[in-house]
Design a protein around this motif. Structure first.
Motif, PDB file in Angstrom:
ATOM      1  N   VAL A  60      18.150   5.393 -11.124  1.00 19.11           N
ATOM      2  CA  VAL A  60      17.556   4.199 -10.236  1.00 19.11           C
ATOM      3  C   VAL A  60      16.927   4.535  -8.983  1.00 19.11           C
ATOM      4  N   LYS A  61      17.747   5.703  -8.406  1.00 22.78           N
ATOM      5  CA  LYS A  61      17.057   6.086  -7.132  1.00 22.78           C
ATOM      6  C   LYS A  61      15.927   7.025  -7.219  1.00 22.78           C
ATOM      7  N   GLN A  62      15.759   7.400  -8.358  1.00 29.89           N
ATOM      8  CA  GLN A  62      14.426   8.099  -8.474  1.00 29.89           C
ATOM      9  C   GLN A  62      13.380   7.124  -8.851  1.00 29.89           C
ATOM     10  N   ILE A  63      13.548   6.120  -9.306  1.00 29.70           N
ATOM     11  CA  ILE A  63      12.552   4.894  -9.503  1.00 29.70           C
ATOM     12  C   ILE A  63      12.225   4.517  -8.084  1.00 29.70           C
ATOM     13  N   LYS A  64      13.269   4.007  -7.383  1.00 23.06           N
ATOM     14  CA  LYS A  64      13.065   3.295  -5.982  1.00 23.06           C
ATOM     15  C   LYS A  64      12.014   4.333  -4.979  1.00 23.06           C
ATOM     16  N   SER A  65      12.690   5.753  -5.214  1.00 26.04           N
ATOM     17  CA  SER A  65      11.850   6.763  -4.580  1.00 26.04           C
ATOM     18  C   SER A  65      10.360   6.787  -4.912  1.00 26.04           C
ATOM     19  N   SER A  66      10.098   6.791  -6.264  1.00 23.14           N
ATOM     20  CA  SER A  66       8.704   6.909  -6.752  1.00 23.14           C
ATOM     21  C   SER A  66       7.982   5.699  -6.192  1.00 23.14           C
ATOM     22  N   ARG A  67       8.418   4.458  -6.207  1.00 29.25           N
ATOM     23  CA  ARG A  67       7.779   3.478  -5.860  1.00 29.25           C
ATOM     24  C   ARG A  67       7.516   3.590  -4.341  1.00 29.25           C
ATOM     25  N   ARG A  68       8.378   4.061  -3.565  1.00 29.26           N
ATOM     26  CA  ARG A  68       8.261   3.948  -2.146  1.00 29.26           C
ATOM     27  C   ARG A  68       7.273   5.313  -1.743  1.00 29.26           C
ATOM     28  N   MET A  69       7.223   6.133  -2.609  1.00 28.89           N
ATOM     29  CA  MET A  69       6.044   7.101  -2.524  1.00 28.89           C
ATOM     30  C   MET A  69       4.698   6.726  -2.766  1.00 28.89           C
ATOM     31  N   GLN A  70       4.540   5.613  -3.632  1.00 24.63           N
ATOM     32  CA  GLN A  70       3.247   5.289  -4.001  1.00 24.63           C
ATOM     33  C   GLN A  70       2.930   4.451  -2.812  1.00 24.63           C
ATOM     34  N   LEU A  71       3.884   3.606  -2.353  1.00 25.30           N
ATOM     35  CA  LEU A  71       3.426   2.552  -1.237  1.00 25.30           C
ATOM     36  C   LEU A  71       3.124   3.248   0.053  1.00 25.30           C
ATOM     37  N   ILE A  72       3.652   4.540   0.213  1.00 25.28           N
ATOM     38  CA  ILE A  72       3.574   5.304   1.560  1.00 25.28           C
ATOM     39  C   ILE A  72       2.089   6.306   1.364  1.00 25.28           C
ATOM     40  N   GLN A  73       1.718   6.284   0.100  1.00 23.12           N
ATOM     41  CA  GLN A  73       0.415   7.063  -0.131  1.00 23.12           C
ATOM     42  C   GLN A  73      -0.716   6.679   1.102  1.00 23.12           C
ATOM     43  N   PRO A  74      -1.107   5.550   1.243  1.00 23.85           N
ATOM     44  CA  PRO A  74      -2.126   5.351   2.325  1.00 23.85           C
ATOM     45  C   PRO A  74      -1.757   5.823   3.628  1.00 23.85           C
ATOM     46  N   GLU A  75      -0.654   5.793   4.116  1.00 22.20           N
ATOM     47  CA  GLU A  75      -0.391   6.351   5.193  1.00 22.20           C
ATOM     48  C   GLU A  75      -0.497   7.953   5.368  1.00 22.20           C
ATOM     49  N   ILE A  76       0.157   8.517   4.057  1.00 21.78           N
ATOM     50  CA  ILE A  76       0.122   9.807   4.028  1.00 21.78           C
ATOM     51  C   ILE A  76      -1.286  10.350   4.136  1.00 21.78           C
ATOM     52  N   GLN A  77      -2.183   9.830   3.322  1.00 22.48           N
ATOM     53  CA  GLN A  77      -3.507  10.386   3.444  1.00 22.48           C
ATOM     54  C   GLN A  77      -4.153  10.089   4.912  1.00 22.48           C
ATOM     55  N   LYS A  78      -3.705   8.896   5.671  1.00 24.40           N
ATOM     56  CA  LYS A  78      -4.266   8.978   7.025  1.00 24.40           C
ATOM     57  C   LYS A  78      -3.805  10.074   7.715  1.00 24.40           C
ATOM     58  N   ILE A  79      -2.721  10.430   7.820  1.00 22.20           N
ATOM     59  CA  ILE A  79      -1.960  11.868   8.219  1.00 22.20           C
ATOM     60  C   ILE A  79      -2.732  13.089   7.845  1.00 22.20           C
ATOM     61  N   GLU A 101       8.408  12.523   9.372  1.00 21.08           N
ATOM     62  CA  GLU A 101       8.999  11.298  10.294  1.00 21.08           C
ATOM     63  C   GLU A 101       8.637  10.086   9.268  1.00 21.08           C
ATOM     64  N   LEU A 102       7.411   9.960   8.754  1.00 25.66           N
ATOM     65  CA  LEU A 102       7.240   9.140   7.819  1.00 25.66           C
ATOM     66  C   LEU A 102       8.134   8.748   6.527  1.00 25.66           C
ATOM     67  N   TYR A 103       8.516   9.899   6.074  1.00 25.14           N
ATOM     68  CA  TYR A 103       9.561   9.919   5.075  1.00 25.14           C
ATOM     69  C   TYR A 103      10.914   9.350   5.639  1.00 25.14           C
ATOM     70  N   LYS A 104      11.268   9.721   6.601  1.00 26.56           N
ATOM     71  CA  LYS A 104      12.611   9.363   7.499  1.00 26.56           C
ATOM     72  C   LYS A 104      12.667   7.832   7.828  1.00 26.56           C
ATOM     73  N   LYS A 105      11.343   7.433   8.225  1.00 26.11           N
ATOM     74  CA  LYS A 105      11.112   5.995   8.736  1.00 26.11           C
ATOM     75  C   LYS A 105      11.387   4.938   7.478  1.00 26.11           C
ATOM     76  N   THR A 106      10.652   5.503   6.459  1.00 36.79           N
ATOM     77  CA  THR A 106      10.691   4.499   5.096  1.00 36.79           C
ATOM     78  C   THR A 106      11.595   4.957   4.075  1.00 36.79           C
ATOM     79  N   GLY A 107      12.338   5.923   4.470  1.00 36.09           N
ATOM     80  CA  GLY A 107      13.472   6.137   3.567  1.00 36.09           C
ATOM     81  C   GLY A 107      13.374   6.660   2.346  1.00 36.09           C
ATOM     82  N   THR A 108      12.258   7.484   2.258  1.00 41.73           N
ATOM     83  CA  THR A 108      11.604   8.072   1.117  1.00 41.73           C
ATOM     84  C   THR A 108      12.022   9.665   0.998  1.00 41.73           C
TER      85      THR A 108
END
Length: 346
Positions: A60-79, A101-108
């Motif tokens: 379950v943690k893996q699924i949540k982390s994977s979904r968060r990773m996909q949501l923050i992809q635009p921010e990672i691409q900006k960096i 810092e982005l990972y920490k802020k979004t809990g990813t």
């Protein structure tokens, strides 16, 4: 080195032997023959099911982390775009710090997706060693492991599944018929390859947004989809039948678990998410998309819009309010707020 590795794996070997013998006792108590190969084979299947149930919280943690990773992809691409072309050490360090810092802020946690696989691997090797030592335990050349006593080890080692011993392998059939051993080994390897290919293909075809199919992670999963069957064919010939049975069972569990997850908790922006939204609209249920507070992409507003659209009756559209509801009457006209003069007079 061998003694150190042996010391590390021994507690897991004890657990594997304990669970296998425990399930063997349960199946024997309900009337299955104690020396039958199917009894020991189902004990291995029970070991896999118990282990995968224990790993569900991590999944379950893996699924949540994977979904968060996909949501923050635009921010990672900006960096990454911000520091594109800058190859000095200071720029690389700043890019890494901003990403962390982005990972920490979004809990990813980008490494949580690997945890179920990493935690399964030691148990897989422990089972391999237990099955590989059945003959030595039965002959007294190795000490018993957990509940796997000398008599039980001899019984398990001599049990047959389709006339093939569970400890036999493609390269070392032992006392089993060579043709039957190799046929069963190839059959199990084919099933393993098909299940892994189906799981990866299902993941890429249904549970990945179109924008994510070009990133390195998608390419890596595509390589895995084609390389894993080759890996199984090369390595599987050295594994005992019992270990291959373990691998087939865990692959089938993974495929079914992923099918359920994609249907109920799809990745944002994927084809599976659109299919889920269509099903919920057809049933008149509200639609709420996953969002992460603090992102500049505005996913939280999009969630409110989708939720409001789902709640709006057909033929009576309304404007979205700040709380995610709708305002106005037929035609979508906005109702002007009226001043309450009664409270002021009081």
């Amino acid at each position: 080195m061998y003694s150190f590795f042996d010391t590390i794996l021994y507690p897991l070997e004890w657990f594997v032997a304990f669970v296998m013998v425990g399930f063997h006792k349960i199946f024997t108590a309900i009337g299955m023959p104690a020396s039958n190969g199917w009894t020991w084979a189902l004990s291995i299947v029970g070991l896999v099911i118990l282990l995968r149930i224990l790993l569900i919280p991590l999944f379950v943690k893996q699924i949540k982390s994977s979904r968060r990773m996909q949501l923050i992809q635009p921010e990672i691409q900006k960096i990454q775009k911000k520091y594109k072309g800058k190859k000095d050490a200071e720029s690389r360090q700043k890019m890494t710090e901003e990403t962390m810092e982005l990972y920490k802020k979004t809990g990813t946690n980008p490494f949580s997706s690997c945890m179920p696989i990493l935690l399964q691997s030691p148990f897989f090797f422990a089972l391999f060693r237990v099955l590989d030592r059945l003959k030595d335990i039965g002959s007294g050349n190795h000490h018993p492991i957990g509940w796997m006593t000398k008599s039980l080890a001899k019984q398990a080692e001599s049990s047959h599944l389709f006339d093939v011993q569970l400890s036999a392998s493609f390269m070392h059939p032992g006392d089993s018929p060579m043709a039957a051993t190799r046929f069963l080994t190839v059959l199990l390897i084919v099933i393993m390859s098909v299940t892994v290919f189906t799981t990866q293909h299902q993941l890429m075809r249904k549970n990945m947004p179109a924008s994510a199919l070009d990133n390195p992670l998608a390419k890596q999963q595509k390589y895995i989809m084609y390389i894993m069957p080759v890996f199984f064919a090369v390595s599987g010939v050295n594994f005992p039948i019992g270990v291959l049975l373990y691998w087939v069972t865990t692959n089938l569990w993974t495929m079914g678990q992923q099918f359920y997850t994609i249907r109920r908790m799809p990745a944002p922006g994927s084809a599976a998410e659109k299919a889920l939204e269509e099903r919920r609209r057809a049933k008149g249920k509200p639609i709420a998309k996953l969002s992460i507070p603090g992102l500049s992409s505005g996913d939280g507003d999009a969630s409110a819009v989708e939720l409001a659209k789902a709640k709006t009756p057909p033929g009576r559209p309304g404007l979205v309010t700040s709380d995610g509801g709708t305002a106005g009457k037929s035609g979508g006209q906005r109702v002007q707020p009226k001043r309450n003069n009664k409270k002021r007079k009081r």
